[in-house]
Design an enzyme around this catalytic site. Structure first.
Site, PDB file in Angstrom:
ATOM      1  N   HIS A 105       0.844  -1.198   0.000  1.00 54.78           N
ATOM      2  CA  HIS A 105       0.000   0.000   0.000  1.00 54.78           C
ATOM      3  C   HIS A 105       0.878   1.246   0.000  1.00 54.78           C
ATOM      4  CE1 HIS A 105      -3.377   2.627   0.676  1.00 54.78           C
ATOM      5  NE2 HIS A 105      -2.762   3.159   1.724  1.00 54.78           N
ATOM      6  N   SER A 106       0.572   2.194  -0.895  1.00 53.79           N
ATOM      7  CA  SER A 106       1.268   3.474  -0.978  1.00 53.79           C
ATOM      8  C   SER A 106       2.766   3.241  -1.202  1.00 53.79           C
ATOM      9  CB  SER A 106       0.973   4.299   0.283  1.00 53.79           C
ATOM     10  OG  SER A 106       1.297   5.658   0.090  1.00 53.79           O
ATOM     11  N   MET A 107       3.636   3.663  -0.298  1.00 57.83           N
ATOM     12  CA  MET A 107       5.062   3.375  -0.462  1.00 57.83           C
ATOM     13  C   MET A 107       5.297   1.884  -0.631  1.00 57.83           C
ATOM     14  SD  MET A 107       8.313   4.102   2.093  1.00 57.83           S
ATOM     15  CE  MET A 107       7.871   2.779   3.238  1.00 57.83           C
ATOM     16  N   SER A 132      -1.735  -0.969  -4.026  1.00 54.28           N
ATOM     17  CA  SER A 132      -2.857  -0.225  -3.451  1.00 54.28           C
ATOM     18  C   SER A 132      -2.417   1.205  -3.149  1.00 54.28           C
ATOM     19  CB  SER A 132      -3.305  -0.923  -2.157  1.00 54.28           C
ATOM     20  OG  SER A 132      -4.155  -0.096  -1.379  1.00 54.28           O
TER      21      SER A 132
END
Length: 271
Positions: A105-107, A132
């Protein structure tokens, strides 16, 4: 701000690695994929404990713990994506011959992509990659977050709703999370995509439809990084839509695991 005291390196008793945590035993019998969660900037393994509980019946679930947080607080924050991807690749070596699925997710999506590239280069490709809350790595845009002062960083985290606001108001808690938060944003914002072969690994994209950081077209652009199968799902919510959509996201991940397994079975050599 004080420097965290040095501490002995923590090793998870089950994985034998400081990089990987295991919260729940996997399926009691039969082959199952190994699902690895890769946290967001400033995030830790603990955030994914509920997802581990939900998905343990259908996968061996591991969660990455980056240096500089929780039991690894005494270790320096890497500050670059390549170092995180390399550390995780080494930690995943005992699982490289098993069906491996990465969720970031993200990073964590960016790290997952770089680990997936490394796995393919090593000749042990992952079974699937789920990303994500992150735009395609082919879209580079500096948001100028990591050079900002502490209050601005905390305000950003509060705005994205990734951490309980009551915790963010605690000065001691802020002092603990700021080094990892700043280092992670530095890693993301200084990372540059290195051109190379497109992935063969199937990619599934999940995103919050109201994410202020990632537009739907930017999330859809992940299609360009793989020659393998591609799926896309949008969920109500912002950058941390995971908080409100935990059950729906867990179901989506379980569906992806099943699809990756079925696809691998169809492509396996026969005769």
């Amino acid at each position: 701000m004080t420097t965290p005291p040095s501490a002995p390196v923590f090793f998870d008793r089950w994985t034998g690695s400081p990089w990987l945590r295991r919260f729940h035993p996997g399926p009691p019998s039969g082959p199952a994929p190994t699902l690895v969660f890769l946290p967001h900037a400033g995030g830790s393994a603990a955030y994914y404990h509920p997802f581990s509980a939900a998905l343990a019946p259908c996968a061996e679930v591991l969660v990455a713990q980056y240096p500089g947080r929780q039991e690894r607080i005494g270790e320096p924050v890497p500050g670059n994506i390549a170092a995180m991807a390399d550390g995780l690749l080494e930690a995943l070596m005992p699982w490289r011959e098993r069906p491996l699925v990465l969720f970031g997710h993200s990073m964590g999506a960016l790290i997952g992509y770089e680990v997936t590239r490394r796995l393919e280069h090593a000749g042990t490709p992952a079974r699937g990659l789920i990303v994500s809350g992150r735009r395609s790595p082919l879209i580079e845009r500096s948001e100028g977050v990591h050079p900002q002062d502490d209050d601005a960083l905390i305000a950003l985290v509060s705005e994205l709703a990734g951490t309980d606001a009551r915790l963010l108001a605690d000065p001691d808690f802020r002092e603990l999370i700021l080094p990892a938060l700043r280092g992670d944003y530095r890693a993301v914002e200084t990372h540059r995509h290195v051109p190379g072969p497109v992935l063969r690994t199937p990619v599934s994209v999940l995103t919050g439809e109201s994410d202020p950081r990632v537009g739907v077209p930017e999330a859809m652009a992940w299609r360009e990084v793989t020659a393998g199968a591609f799926t896309f799902r949008g969920f109500p919510g912002g950058h941390f839509y995971l908080n409100e959509q935990r059950d729906a996201v867990s179901r989506a991940i379980a569906e992806d695991l099943a699809a990756f397994t079925a696809r691998a079975g169809r492509s396996a050599p026969t005769g």
